[in-house]
Write an enzyme that holds these catalytic residues in place. Structure first.
Site, mmCIF file in Angstrom:
data_model
loop_
_atom_site.group_PDB
_atom_site.id
_atom_site.type_symbol
_atom_site.label_atom_id
_atom_site.label_comp_id
_atom_site.label_asym_id
_atom_site.label_seq_id
_atom_site.Cartn_x
_atom_site.Cartn_y
_atom_site.Cartn_z
ATOM 1 N N GLY A 82 0.835 -1.219 0.022
ATOM 2 C CA GLY A 82 -0.308 -0.095 0.086
ATOM 3 C C GLY A 82 0.959 1.325 -0.632
ATOM 4 O O GLY A 82 0.606 1.858 -0.303
ATOM 5 N N ASN A 162 -8.026 4.481 9.032
ATOM 6 C CA ASN A 162 -7.365 3.237 9.607
ATOM 7 C C ASN A 162 -7.295 3.768 11.184
ATOM 8 O O ASN A 162 -7.452 2.417 11.652
ATOM 9 C CB ASN A 162 -5.724 2.845 9.306
ATOM 10 N N SER A 210 -3.525 -2.693 -0.614
ATOM 11 C CA SER A 210 -2.550 -3.535 -0.078
ATOM 12 C C SER A 210 -3.054 -5.244 0.589
ATOM 13 O O SER A 210 -4.179 -5.919 0.599
ATOM 14 C CB SER A 210 -2.136 -3.689 1.205
ATOM 15 N N HIS A 212 -1.399 -7.776 2.581
ATOM 16 C CA HIS A 212 -1.907 -8.012 4.173
ATOM 17 C C HIS A 212 -2.851 -7.393 5.024
ATOM 18 O O HIS A 212 -3.255 -7.742 5.985
ATOM 19 C CB HIS A 212 -0.738 -7.569 4.764
ATOM 20 N N THR A 248 11.211 -7.893 -12.064
ATOM 21 C CA THR A 248 10.415 -9.273 -11.931
ATOM 22 C C THR A 248 9.367 -9.157 -10.296
ATOM 23 O O THR A 248 9.717 -9.343 -9.533
ATOM 24 C CB THR A 248 11.737 -10.627 -11.561
ATOM 25 N N CYS A 336 4.948 3.894 15.993
ATOM 26 C CA CYS A 336 6.210 4.683 14.761
ATOM 27 C C CYS A 336 6.600 2.943 15.246
ATOM 28 O O CYS A 336 6.873 2.121 15.409
ATOM 29 C CB CYS A 336 6.584 5.170 14.868
HETATM 30 C C1 LIG Z 1 -1.384 -0.238 5.800
HETATM 31 C C2 LIG Z 1 -1.822 0.677 5.043
HETATM 32 C C3 LIG Z 1 -1.564 1.004 4.103
HETATM 33 C C4 LIG Z 1 -0.163 0.795 4.096
HETATM 34 O O1 LIG Z 1 -0.024 -0.511 3.743
HETATM 35 P P1 LIG Z 1 1.338 -1.998 3.408
HETATM 36 O O2 LIG Z 1 1.223 -2.743 2.297
HETATM 37 O O3 LIG Z 1 1.498 -1.762 4.435
HETATM 38 O O4 LIG Z 1 2.407 -0.391 2.898
HETATM 39 C C5 LIG Z 1 -1.596 2.596 3.484
HETATM 40 N N1 LIG Z 1 -3.231 2.890 3.795
HETATM 41 C C6 LIG Z 1 -3.525 2.947 5.030
HETATM 42 C C7 LIG Z 1 -5.190 3.343 4.734
HETATM 43 C C8 LIG Z 1 -3.607 1.343 5.313
HETATM 44 O O5 LIG Z 1 -3.935 1.441 5.984
#
Ligand SMILES: *Cc1c(COP(=O)(O)O)cnc(C)c1O
Length: 393
Positions: A82, A162, A210, A212, A248, A336
């Site tokens: 993300g 978030n 993203s 995960h 890749t 952080c």
């Molecule tokens: C987790 C998150 C990201 C970052 O995604 P990653 O795959 O961990 O780099 C960006 N924006 C929001 C709103 C998120 O919750």
């Protein structure tokens, strides 16, 4: 507390309530990924038959992801997550459209990946407007409209927050951007798989995802780029991803992301309804603890899996440690990288007092929640809060 509830807890050994931070990979996702390490290991760019299955794994993943947001398969580009997707959207559009203007609009409550990309652009001479939000975390549409001028090239407003779970009126924002002829990017990392997303109906030009956060692996994400959007590449090299994002491909990760997207799509209504019902149930139970305040929007304007509360007189840093010892894992503010808790820019933006901010804690969960889990969970929260209050610290 029922015996069954405690039995369930001891079986699980942990109460993980930090799904907004990351999720455990689903078994089906891992099963789908494994063959791509030792069986289908060919380089997807190679033309021999060994690579055909690899290439088709990537295509299938794109197909599944495109269904979740209603775009074309060819409009999905894989990234390292993300964060890269947000960086690409904001910097890429800024660089590609600087002949048209140098003004970008975002909000005070964005993820650090958006805020820090904007700050970087400011250091290069771009102008950024950080829109304020109201007490629930909503952007005012009139304020947004007024902020757009003839130098504005991009509006970047997150889908669902978030920390406090507030979801913006994305369709209305998309309409304003289309009318004013500026690009609209949304960080949909939290919303993906949890709420319906339709990039066409919502007039979204660029959207970050993203894996995960939706039970896929870490280190893989995607950027939807609507056909025709003017955007520069950030990663230059061997021209993978139709020349737009070199390197890749992380094939097992991409395949896992695709499977996670497929499962989210198939089980959408069932999982979302379940999560919303449990969220409302947990909120009701937490409100029975004296001095509890819910932060952010309520009802359909809140991400299904998000709860953010302040317990009066209970510092969340201390509460997190007590809960950790009780096997409950949650978050406060934004952790952080050093592991310390910084004062949340989001809670500050919605006008909470410093006291309320320091007492705020976030619980996020997922499809595998159950009555037994919430029974033990709420019990433990009540015990921890009461213990801290009785110590008067
Ligand atoms: C987790 C998150 C990201 C970052 O995604 P990653 O795959 O961990 O780099 C960006 N924006 C929001 C709103 C998120 O919750």
């Amino acid at each position: 507390m029922t015996k069954a509830a405690y039995a369930a807890f001891y079986f699980m050994g942990e109460l993980y309530f930090d799904y907004a931070s990351t999720t455990k990979v689903k078994k089906e996702v891992l099963d789908e990924m494994i063959p791509y390490f030792m069986e289908y290991y060919g380089n997807p760019s190679s033309i021999y038959s060994l690579s055909r299955k690899v290439k088709s794994g990537i295509d299938k993943s794109k197909n599944n992801i495109s269904k979740l947001i209603n775009c074309k398969r060819s409009e999905v580009y894989f990234t390292s997550g993300g964060t890269e997707a947000d960086n690409w959207a904001i910097k890429g559009i800024a660089f590609a459209n600087k002949d048209k203007g140098n003004h970008i609009i975002t909000t005070e409550i964005e993820h650090a990946a958006v805020l820090n990309s904007c700050k970087y652009l400011e250091s290069l001479g771009f102008k950024v407007t950080y829109l304020p939000v109201d007490h629930k975390g909503f952007v005012n549409l009139e304020t947004l409209t007024k902020a757009i001028d003839n130098k504005t090239i991009l509006v970047s407003i997150m889908f669902g927050n978030n920390e406090i779970g507030t979801m913006q009126n994305i369709k209305a924002i998309g309409e304003i951007c289309r009318e004013k002829n500026v690009y609209f990017h949304t960080d949909a990392v939290q919303a993906l798989g949890q709420v319906p997303i339709n990039v066409e109906e919502m007039n979204i030009d660029v959207l970050s995802m993203s894996a995960h956060k939706i039970y896929g692996p870490k280190g893989v994400g995607a950027l939807y780029i609507k056909k025709g959007v003017k955007i520069h590449n950030l990663i230059h090299g061997g021209e993978q991803e139709r020349g737009r994002r070199s390197g890749t491909e992380n094939v097992p990760g991409i395949v896992g992301f695709g499977k996670a997207a497929e499962l989210a799509f198939e089980n959408f209504e069932e999982e979302t309804d379940k999560v919303i019902n449990y969220r409302n149930k947990i909120i009701d139970l937490l409100l029975k603890i004296e001095g509890t305040q819910i932060n952010g929007a309520l009802g359909k304007d809140r991400l299904p899996n998000n709860i953010n509360v302040s317990f009066k007189g209970v510092n969340s840093e201390g509460l997190l440690i007590v809960l950790d010892n009780m096997g409950v894992f949650a978050s406060a503010g934004s952790a952080c990288s050093a592991g310390a808790i910084e004062e949340s820019h989001v809670l500050k933006a919605i006008g909470l007092s410093l006291e309320e901010t320091k007492n705020s804690i976030r619980f996020t969960f997922g499809y595998d929640i159950s009555d037994d889990i919430i029974e033990v969970f709420v019990d433990k929260i009540r015990i921890a809060v009461n213990n801290i209050r009785s110590m008067d610290c």
